[in-house]
Structure formats: structure tokens, C-alpha cells
Design an enzyme around this catalytic site. Structure first.
Site, PDB file in Angstrom:
ATOM      1  N   ILE A 159       0.850  -1.048  -0.011  1.00 56.42           N
ATOM      2  CA  ILE A 159       0.132  -0.018   0.135  1.00 56.42           C
ATOM      3  C   ILE A 159       0.764   1.439   0.116  1.00 56.42           C
ATOM      4  CG2 ILE A 159      -0.326   0.198   2.454  1.00 56.42           C
ATOM      5  CD1 ILE A 159      -2.916   0.842  -0.165  1.00 56.42           C
ATOM      6  N   LYS A 194      -5.933   3.028   6.830  1.00 50.28           N
ATOM      7  CA  LYS A 194      -7.162   2.632   7.246  1.00 50.28           C
ATOM      8  C   LYS A 194      -6.775   0.936   7.301  1.00 50.28           C
ATOM      9  CE  LYS A 194      -8.360   0.302   3.586  1.00 50.28           C
ATOM     10  NZ  LYS A 194      -8.512  -1.208   3.502  1.00 50.28           N
ATOM     11  N   ASP A 214     -11.404  -5.704   4.866  1.00 52.15           N
ATOM     12  CA  ASP A 214     -10.327  -4.726   4.588  1.00 52.15           C
ATOM     13  C   ASP A 214     -10.697  -3.880   3.380  1.00 52.15           C
ATOM     14  OD1 ASP A 214      -7.141  -4.136   4.831  1.00 52.15           O
ATOM     15  OD2 ASP A 214      -7.620  -4.300   2.722  1.00 52.15           O
TER      16      ASP A 214
END
Length: 324
Positions: free
Chosen positions: A30, A106, A184
């Protein structure tokens, strides 16, 4: 108290428009796919260091730990934490104790209790804390929120289905406790819906399909309603192949609003109101820069609370083992 906190910022940044020195904690998928390009193109931030025991970036000072990075680069003003979920609390707390502004990828923590403690710590330290719900920065979200503000809403349908083998290859942590499984990506949908709907809503029932060799669900069906009994249904699935589905449909007294392609396309009735390239993380970092310069925090736990409710209240069904 869970929610949005405002606090003075201890670090002096000089010119309020000067570049903010930031460190990146965790240099995984990510971070490389989203955070690095966003920071590189941002006029607000300069990446000066990373902390990851397994990965380095060419041309950037790399450290094996956050503590080592903070000691090596004491002038850092902010950090972005992109570690797996179960590590975010400890890393964020160290950064806050050193007086740094903190962006949390997040979800902001593995549990609500962790996030609540971070909010309190940020308030005590006077440091900005940002729960970075990136999907809220999709191009159509703000316009959808504005259009729905005064509408009578009759029904909401959420369909968020993608291929885990494409988006999380080799990431075994996602199937462990705290990894969230299909939530997720599903929490991205919940972050949008909690942003665009004018009223709070609550879980009424849930079904979680958990592979026999995993601890987290590969699919989920959720039913919510608000104080006016508006039906809100969500279908999440990690087994989608071919085209991926990230769609939200809201039926109102003035027609249907559809926010599709993860929020990059907005259709009201039959009219395409907006269709734009996805640049969520650019908006995310612009917002973080505002918070750092203003010395305020933005921590909304509503999406995480809905996921916690699903784990608390959902019926579990054991399904076939997951084999990558």
C-alpha cells in the site's frame, strides 16, 4: 471520547505553507502503490526517511525501526503509518510521544480501544492525528454527500466485490485476527456510506463466511437500518474474478444516486454527473497537510465501529478453505 479532536500542535513549522518533512513507517504494497506516489506529487510534503526492517527506498534514508528513524531525523514533523493493522497502535503511540503528527492508514487500529487511546494521547500531546479513510476522497463522494443531504432516502444497496489474489497477493496477515479479511476492502465502502448518508445507521444482522483455514471472513452480507427504518444492505466478497465491483446505490424520493467504480463515477437518475480519474491519496495528503498546519485532528471511527459490530453480532458460516 471517540470522534474528531481538535488540539494545539506543539511543533512549530515556520511558514504555514512551507514543506512538511514526513517519514513513512512500513514500505509494503500500500505504501509503494499509493503513499509514495502521493507524497512525491504533493506540494505539501517531503519524504525524508522510512522505517522498515525489511525494505529500503533508493535515495531516502532508511531505518530498521520507527524509534531509530525518530532519533536519526529529529526534525521530522509527521509520519504516515502503513504497517499491518495490528502494529499501528504501538507505532502511532511512539510517534505521538515524540510530538509528531500522525497519519494512520485505514483501518486506524485493530480495535476501537486502541484508537480511543490514540485520540486521548494525541490530545494530551497536542499532536494532529488523522484516520485516513482514503475512499472518502474519491471524486464523487463530496457531490454525493451534498445531493443526498436533504433527500428522503428509501433504500441503500452496497456491492463491494474484488479478487483477494489480485489485491492482496501473499499477504497472509489479512486472514489472521486483526487482518479483517473481506472487511479490509469492505470498510472502504462503509467509510463512503457513513460520509454520504445524512443519518447514522445501525447493524441489524450479519452473515460472515469464514474459510475453514482462516480466522477472518472471505465474504459477508450485512443488513443495517437507521432511525427511520431505512433498509441498507451490503454485500462484500473477496472471491470476485474478472471485472471488480465497487458500487453504492441510493434510492431517494428524487430518483436513484449511483456512486460506482469506488466513487470515481457519480450518476443521478440517468445523468452522469461526474466521472474522473481516481486520485484518492492526493486528496488524503492535502487533508493531512491542512491538519498539520492547523494543529487539529480528524479521527472518525464510524466505519471501524460497523466492522466491530459485524464481528460481534454476525452469524459465522464455515466455508471451503482458502488456497492462494
Amino acid at each position: 471520547m471517540l470522534g474528531i479532536q481538535n488540539a494545539p500542535f506543539l511543533i512549530t513549522t515556520g511558514n504555514p505553507m512551507s514543506t512538511i518533512d514526513i517519514g513513512l513507517v512500513g514500505v509494503g504494497k500500500i505504501a509503494c502503490d499509493q503513499h509514495l506516489p502521493a507524497i512525491d506529487s504533493s506540494p505539501d510534503f517531503r519524504l525524508v526517511a522510512t522505517a522498515d526492517p525489511h525494505s529500503r527506498l533508493d535515495g531516502v534514508d532508511g531505518y530498521d525501526s520507527l524509534a531509530a528513524m525518530l532519533n536519526g531525523v529529529p526534525g521530522l514533523q509527521a509520519v504516515a503509518i502503513c504497517t499491518p493493522t495490528h502494529l499501528r497502535y504501538s507505532q502511532a503511540r511512539i510517534a505521538l510521544e515524540h510530538g509528531k503528527g500522525v497519519l494512520l492508514e485505514k483501518p486506524p487500529g485493530a480495535t476501537l480501544s486502541e484508537v480511543e487511546d490514540l485520540i486521548s494521547q494525541a490530545d494530551r500531546q497536542g499532536c494532529p492525528l488523522f484516520a485516513a479513510w482514503h475512499s472518502r476522497f474519491a471524486p464523487g463522494v463530496a457531490a454525493a454527500r451534498e445531493w443526498l443531504a436533504e433527500k428522503a432516502i428509501h433504500r441503500v444497496e452496497i456491492e463491494w466485490k474484488e479478487d483477494v489474489r489480485v489485491w492482496h497477493p501473499g499477504q497472509a496477515w489479512i486472514w489472521e485476527p486483526g487482518g479483517m479479511g473481506v472487511f479490509d476492502p469492505g470498510i472502504n465502502a462503509l467509510s463512503i456510506v457513513t460520509r454520504i448518508l445524512p443519518r447514522a445507521f445501525f447493524l441489524r444482522e450479519a452473515s460472515l463466511q469464514v474459510p475453514s483455514n482462516c480466522q477472518t471472513p472471505i465474504a459477508a452480507e450485512l443488513s443495517f437500518s437507521d432511525a427511520q427504518d431505512t433498509p441498507i444492505h451490503a454485500a462484500f466478497d473477496f472471491r470476485q474474478t474478472g471485472p471488480q465491483t465497487w458500487d453504492i446505490h441510493v434510492d431517494t424520493d428524487d430518483g436513484r444516486l449511483s456512486l460506482t467504480h469506488g466513487g470515481s463515477r457519480l450518476v443521478i437518475g440517468r445523468q452522469v454527473v461526474l466521472e474522473a480519474e481516481e486520485r484518492e491519496y492526493a486528496g488524503l495528503y492535502a487533508r493531512f497537510a491542512e491538519l498539520v498546519r492547523a494543529g487539529t485532528s480528524d479521527v472518525d471511527v464510524a466505519p471501524l465501529r460497523h466492522v466491530a459490530d459485524a464481528f460481534l453480532y454476525g452469524h459465522r458460516e464455515i466455508v471451503d478453505a482458502f488456497v492462494e
